[in-house]
Every structure is written in C-alpha cells, then in structure tokens.
Scaffold this active site. Structure first.
Site, mmCIF file in Angstrom:
data_model
loop_
_atom_site.group_PDB
_atom_site.id
_atom_site.type_symbol
_atom_site.label_atom_id
_atom_site.label_comp_id
_atom_site.label_asym_id
_atom_site.label_seq_id
_atom_site.Cartn_x
_atom_site.Cartn_y
_atom_site.Cartn_z
ATOM 1 C CG HIS A 1 31.938 36.023 49.057
ATOM 2 N ND1 HIS A 1 33.846 35.752 48.673
ATOM 3 C CD2 HIS A 1 31.589 35.399 48.961
ATOM 4 C CE1 HIS A 1 33.860 34.258 48.606
ATOM 5 N NE2 HIS A 1 32.120 34.113 48.257
ATOM 6 N N PRO B 1 31.481 43.523 34.674
ATOM 7 C CG PRO B 1 30.690 45.042 36.584
ATOM 8 C CD PRO B 1 31.401 43.909 36.314
ATOM 9 C CD GLU B 2 31.130 45.651 28.270
ATOM 10 O OE1 GLU B 2 31.042 46.188 27.815
ATOM 11 O OE2 GLU B 2 30.850 44.162 28.288
ATOM 12 N NE ARG C 1 37.034 36.430 39.464
ATOM 13 C CZ ARG C 1 37.881 36.293 38.313
ATOM 14 N NH1 ARG C 1 36.754 35.978 37.091
ATOM 15 N NH2 ARG C 1 39.230 35.993 37.910
#
Ligand SMILES: [Zn+2]
Length: 293
Positions: free
Chosen positions: A104, A2-3, A123
């Site tokens: 998760h 994500p930016e 992750r």
C-alpha cells in the site's frame, strides 16, 4: 479517520525529513488515489526544494521552490512513514519494521536529506494535488473552510455568530467544516464533555438573541482549544490506522473521557454518571447525560 491533531502530528513528523530538502526522486506506484494524480505530478515535484510544510484543517501544504504547493490529505486510512537510509547522513537513524504494508506504499519520495518518505493508504481515499501558490485562495478544497480552531480567528464571538439561529445540534454544528475546520467525531465528543455541554443541545443556545456569545460559547471554545492542544502534545490518538511518521503511536486515546467509553464511569470529578452512546446524523456520539447539559 485522522482529525486535526493527527494531521498536525504528521506535519511535525515530516518537517525534519523534508524541510529544506530536495525531492531527489519521486516514485508513483499507484496514482489512483481518491482522484488520479495529475499526469505531470512527478515532473512538478522532482528536483524541487521544500520551503516549508504547513497545515490547513486536515490538509498538509508542502511549499515548493517552484511556486507550487503540494496539497495532501490522508483520507480515511492514509499515513506517512519516514525512513532514513542505512549509512545515510547524520540524521537520527530509525529503522521501522516493515510488514506487509509495502503493497500500500503508493507514493515514495526520496529526499536529498537521505530520508525516504512513503505514503501508504490501503483504502486510497487520500489525495495529492499540485496547486500554484497564487491560486491557493481560490482552491475549491480549501475555499469553504471555517477558521482554524487553534488560530486567532476562532473565538467565542465567532463561534456564537456562526451558531446563532442554527436549529441543528451543537454536535452537528461543530462537525460542520464551514463553521470550524478540522474537527471530527472524536474531538467534538471530547470537547463537548470538557465544556459540560450536551451534544443534543441546539447550536443556537450558545448565542444570545443578538448573536453575542454567552458563557457556554466561552466554555466551548476553551474546551476545543485545550483538547486539541493536549492531543497534539500526545502525538494524536492512535485508533485503527493512525501512527506517527516514525511508526510510533499517538497516546491521546488514553485521555479520552467519553469517546469509545460507553457504559464506563464519567471522568468528570464528582460526577458519578455513566457514559452513554447515541447516534446523531448517522454517527456515534459519546457523552455523559449527568454532567453535560
Ligand atoms: Zn459526567
């Protein structure tokens, strides 16, 4: 990854569920994120009220009534989802189809508003850290960051000064978080295309010998601001893992002019060029050699 527009979209999604609400209960199912959560994490969050949610670069800053700031980063694959309890207060009821994602969900915030906010991160490169507000200026994660691209500090004069004398490519300079904060591969490619500047051009060429901005610097700053604002309006870009907090998808990927469009026709009106993919500093760059000079 994500930016800025994706993180801003998350911030706006969390605000109605969290601002003014108290953390009624905090569940840490897996505390080994990028760094292990502090031992007193739950104790420092539970029972505190959220005064506001801010953003700095790609960090979310949750201001707590205790004077602590909960600093959160999505890492590569982190996402927040907001659920409203069935029969909960007058909140808009939204029921998100849960799939096998639950494994998760590492941190779960039960808010006094009735909202349940989960942090999901397959992750585990995301992070959460408590920082006392008065120590925020000295916080190592934030300290070296350049100005916000949508803030007042960021303008052509500032960018030209930062790039002046730099023999690196313009693309590498824009990815440097010390020069401008929050930009990543996607929006740098898109901004350079809108500014009609080649990603291979030397960074120093947007400044005059004196360090003053030239017309390229003006064009580039305007393009960065437009592309980020447009992306925020569209809820960010949904690539790979990024979704909005309500499970919806950002739409800006449909407005990409070069990113991930290798071999496609350039979208600059009247250009007729073809989007090319090259590798710079180990990362893919997409650009149009015909109109980006
Ligand atoms: Zn073109």
């Amino acid at each position: 990854m994500p930016e800025l527009p994706e993180v801003e979209t998350v911030r706006r999604g969390l605000e109605p569920a969290m601002e003014g609400a108290r953390f009624a209960k905090v569940e840490v199912r897996r505390g080994d994120l990028r760094w292990p959560l502090a031992k007193d994490f739950v104790q420092r969050v539970e029972g505190k009220t959220v005064k506001g949610i801010g953003r700095r670069a790609k960090y979310l800053l949750v201001d707590l009534s205790s004077g602590d700031v909960l600093l959160m980063h999505l890492g590569m694959s982190g996402s927040f989802h907001v659920f409203h309890q069935p029969g909960g207060a007058a909140l808009g009821r939204y029921y998100h189809q849960r799939k096998n994602h639950v494994a998760h969900d590492h941190v779960v915030f039960h808010m006094s508003s009735g909202a349940i906010v989960t942090f999901n991160d397959p992750r585990r490169f995301g992070s959460m850290k408590m920082v006392p507000r008065q120590k925020l200026d000295a916080e190592p994660l934030l300290k070296g960051l350049g100005p916000e691209p949508l803030g007042n500090e960021f303008d052509a004069a500032m960018l030209a000064r930062a790039c002046s004398g730099k023999r690196t490519s313009l693309k590498a300079a824009l990815l440097d978080q010390r020069i401008v904060a929050g930009l990543g591969n996607i929006y740098v490619c898109e901004a350079l295309h809108r500014a009609r500047l080649s990603p291979k051009r030397m960074a120093t060429t947007i400044a005059a010998r004196s360090g003053a901005p030239n017309e390229r610097a003006e064009r580039l700053v305007a393009a960065i601001q437009v592309v980020l604002s447009d992306a925020i309006k569209d809820g960010g870009s949904s690539l790979r893992d990024h979704k909005r907090t309500d499970g919806g998808l950002g739409m800006f990927q449909h407005n990409f002019r070069v990113y991930d469009r290798e071999g496609a026709k350039c979208r600059t009106p009247g250009c007729g060029g073809t989007v090319k993919r090259i590798v710079q500093n180990g990362r893919a760059t997409f650009f149009c050699p015909a109109c980006q000079k």
